[in-house]
Enzyme design. Structure first.
Site: not given
Length: 436
Positions: A180, A213, A305, A378
């Site tokens: 990530d 994130h 998404n 996520s």
């Protein structure tokens, strides 16, 4: 002036409310490749190396990096050549197994979290409308653990976390690699559950999070329990390995992601969480998935998404647990992608978790330091990674295939009975997965 700024921000955050539209409008679409970067995999022979080295396009290209375990190298083609021309020339050489663009991937978060209220009011809104003591089921984990914000984590009720914890809270030898943006390495609700990590991103020297994130994803997996701080991760006794493969912008390329995966596998990760994706079916990324698979490492990836039946990679590769998202009502989230490659679903709507204690790229959206709320596949992906860690913690000798079967067969049906393209095998149950 403050009201004007908020109005401008809300106008920017245009949100789609139906499944057929793109709910990921918060982040502008990016080009799919780094500027003229190409990944090359050559046939392994001295004659092949000599043949490639003598190529004009290759000799004039800048050499960026190699990922030895996958047998690939990255070059940046010269200014006077186009990406298309360079690829065509390289692919014409029979000594090159493949040449492909260094495709970009990005984090899989949705702007649904900003739909109805100002970002600075997120926690207040959660307390008002999503706090578990206002729902039909009372989440009693506030007495199980003393973490004050556990009442904001409806997802733990959805996946039957408290009953699961009575069986197993995790084993510190089970490591989840979070590929990530990195993690806040000194976050008080995370640092004791972090092991040594790695960065593959040029210009960085550690996996410290400069976006936000990765810290949020890491907390969903293993935020520390019973420390009177924030909330709790689903696998609070397991460890997280921060692997930085995405830059501060939340984007990264296949060569960095592949390098991070190889490093994680080689350094003891049992599960790799990939809350990122892109539309291109890159061979290098696929080979990194195979490297993990052949090492008995389980890869868990976000469906994406767009609210559509479109493929997102790495989730669409074979042998990946592809994860869709549900909301606080245990319904399929409007933004969640779907298709026959989906495995399971888990909570991904307005998820409360850790966030860097310092300013990062996502702070520009008004997200609060230390803890915040985000939506997207996520967020649903790390719940499945954490559950895999719990299942493995109960039986360290299990194979990745057995862990996957445990999770899938013990999920709750959300749409049709059994498997369906909207939710996969359904909403995960931590309790049933550990019990059966």
């Amino acid at each position: 002036m403050k009201k004007l700024i908020v109005l401008i921000l809300l106008e920017m955050l245009v949100v789609s409310c139906n499944r057929t539209s793109n709910s990921n409008l918060l982040f502008k679409e990016q080009e799919i490749t780094d500027a003229k970067e190409i990944i090359i995999k050559r046939n392994l022979s001295e004659s092949a190396s000599a043949s490639i080295s003598s190529m004009k396009i290759y000799s004039k290209s800048e050499k960026i990096k190699k990922v030895g375990s996958l047998g690939v190298e990255v070059v940046r083609v010269p200014e006077n050549a186009t990406l298309e021309t360079a690829l065509e020339e390289l692919r014409a050489n029979s000594n090159i197994e493949y040449a492909e663009p260094n495709y970009k991937r990005k984090m899989s978060i949705s702007d649904d979290v900003f739909k109805d209220y100002k970002p600075l009011d997120i926690k207040e809104e959660l307390l008002k409308n999503f706090s578990l003591d206002k729902q039909s089921k009372i989440f009693s984990a506030s007495t199980f653990f003393n973490d004050p914000d556990i009442k904001l984590q409806y997802a733990l009720e959805s996946v039957e976390a408290e009953k699961a914890w009575k069986i197993n809270e995790g084993n510190q030898t089970v490591i989840v690699a979070v590929t990530d943006t990195g993690a806040d390495l000194n976050h008080p609700d995370l640092k004791d559950n972090l092991v040594q990590g790695f960065t593959a991103v040029n210009g960085t020297t550690s996996p410290n999070d400069d976006n936000g994130h990765g810290t949020h994803v890491s907390g969903i997996i293993s935020a520390i329990s019973n420390n009177q701080k924030g909330g709790v991760g689903l696998a609070p006794k397991c460890k997280v390995m921060p692997i930085k493969v995405l830059a501060a912008s939340g984007q990264g390329n296949d060569s960095d992601i592949a390098e991070g995966i190889v490093w994680a596998v080689d350094h003891g990760a049992k599960i790799i969480n990939m809350s990122l994706g892109g539309p291109e079916e890159g061979k290098t990324l696929e080979n990194a998935m195979k490297y993990a698979y052949n090492s008995n490492v389980l890869v868990v990836a976000a469906m994406g998404n767009n609210g559509k039946k479109i493929k997102n990679y790495p989730a669409s590769y074979k042998n990946i647990i592809a994860v869709g998202a549900t909301n606080e009502k245990n319904q399929i989230a409007s933004f969640s992608n779907f298709g026959d490659w989906i495995s399971v679903s888990s909570p991904g709507f307005k998820i409360y978790s850790t966030f860097p204690s310092y300013k990062v790229d996502l702070s520009k959206l008004g997200l609060t330091a230390n803890y915040t709320v985000l939506s997207g596949t996520s967020m649903s992906t790390p719940y499945v990674s954490a559950l895999a860690a719990l299942v493995w913690s109960k039986n360290l000798n299990m194979s990745r295939a057995d862990v996957r079967k445990k999770i899938e067969k013990n999920s709750f049906d959300l749409d049709k009975k059994g498997f369906d393209e909207l939710s996969g095998f359904g909403l995960i149950s931590a309790y049933k997965s550990l019990l059966n």
